[in-house]
Design a protein around this motif. Structure first.
Motif, PDB file in Angstrom:
ATOM      1  N   ASP A   1     -10.421  54.251  40.440  1.00  0.00           N
ATOM      2  CA  ASP A   1     -10.727  54.145  39.302  1.00  0.00           C
ATOM      3  C   ASP A   1     -10.267  55.688  38.759  1.00  0.00           C
TER       4      ASP A   1
ATOM      5  N   ASP B   1     -11.313  49.131  40.233  1.00  0.00           N
ATOM      6  CA  ASP B   1     -10.944  49.453  38.801  1.00  0.00           C
ATOM      7  C   ASP B   1      -9.621  48.539  37.949  1.00  0.00           C
TER       8      ASP B   1
ATOM      9  N   MET C   1      -7.492  48.659  34.916  1.00  0.00           N
ATOM     10  CA  MET C   1      -6.572  49.606  34.244  1.00  0.00           C
ATOM     11  C   MET C   1      -6.603  50.757  34.533  1.00  0.00           C
ATOM     12  N   LEU C   2      -5.597  50.706  35.506  1.00  0.00           N
ATOM     13  CA  LEU C   2      -5.236  52.400  36.277  1.00  0.00           C
ATOM     14  C   LEU C   2      -3.923  52.260  35.673  1.00  0.00           C
TER      15      LEU C   2
ATOM     16  N   LYS D   1     -18.373  47.030  32.779  1.00  0.00           N
ATOM     17  CA  LYS D   1     -18.205  48.398  32.629  1.00  0.00           C
ATOM     18  C   LYS D   1     -18.911  48.399  31.361  1.00  0.00           C
TER      19      LYS D   1
HETATM   20 MG   LIG Z   1      -8.895  52.763  33.864  1.00  0.00          MG
END
Ligand SMILES: [Mg+2]
Length: 121
Positions: A8, A53, A55-56, A103
């Motif tokens: 993350d 995660d 969105m990286l 999340k």
């Molecule tokens: Mg992220």
């Protein structure tokens, strides 16, 4: 107990997930990007599960999973997403994600989903 990789780019989430999994008795390696995750997997072949995660920066979580599956990896993958990214889950599952968590999530739910995935070993 297992060796788990947590990926993350948010340092607070990385720390929260790492601490929770360690308190459950797991060994944890943390990575802040998909590229670093690949390095960690190469260095630690005993890693059985990754919490990734979506969105990286750079390589996304979906890109990472797709690349691993293309190499024949059977690593269990639990993907972390924001609620607004739920439609991206379809591509995540087709890329080879095993389960997901939205999340903000409760640490207890994280622990039980990780245990469920590890239980299928
Ligand atoms: Mg992220």
């Amino acid at each position: 107990m297992a060796h788990i990789l947590v990926v993350d780019d948010d340092p607070d989430i990385l720390e929260l997930v790492t601490l929770k999994l360690r308190s459950a008795g797991h060994s944890v390696t943390a990575a802040a990007s998909g590229e670093l995750a690949r390095d960690a997997l190469a260095a630690h072949p005993d890693i059985e599960l990754a919490v990734v995660d979506l969105m990286l920066p750079g390589m996304t979580g979906t890109d990472l999973v797709r690349a691993l599956r293309a190499e024949g990896s059977t690593l269990r993958v639990l993907m972390l997403t924001a609620r607004s990214q739920e439609r991206d889950l379809v591509s995540g599952f087709s890329a080879g994600v095993d389960d997901y968590l939205t999340k903000p999530f409760s640490p207890r739910e994280l622990a039980v989903r990780v245990q469920a995935l590890l239980g299928r070993r």
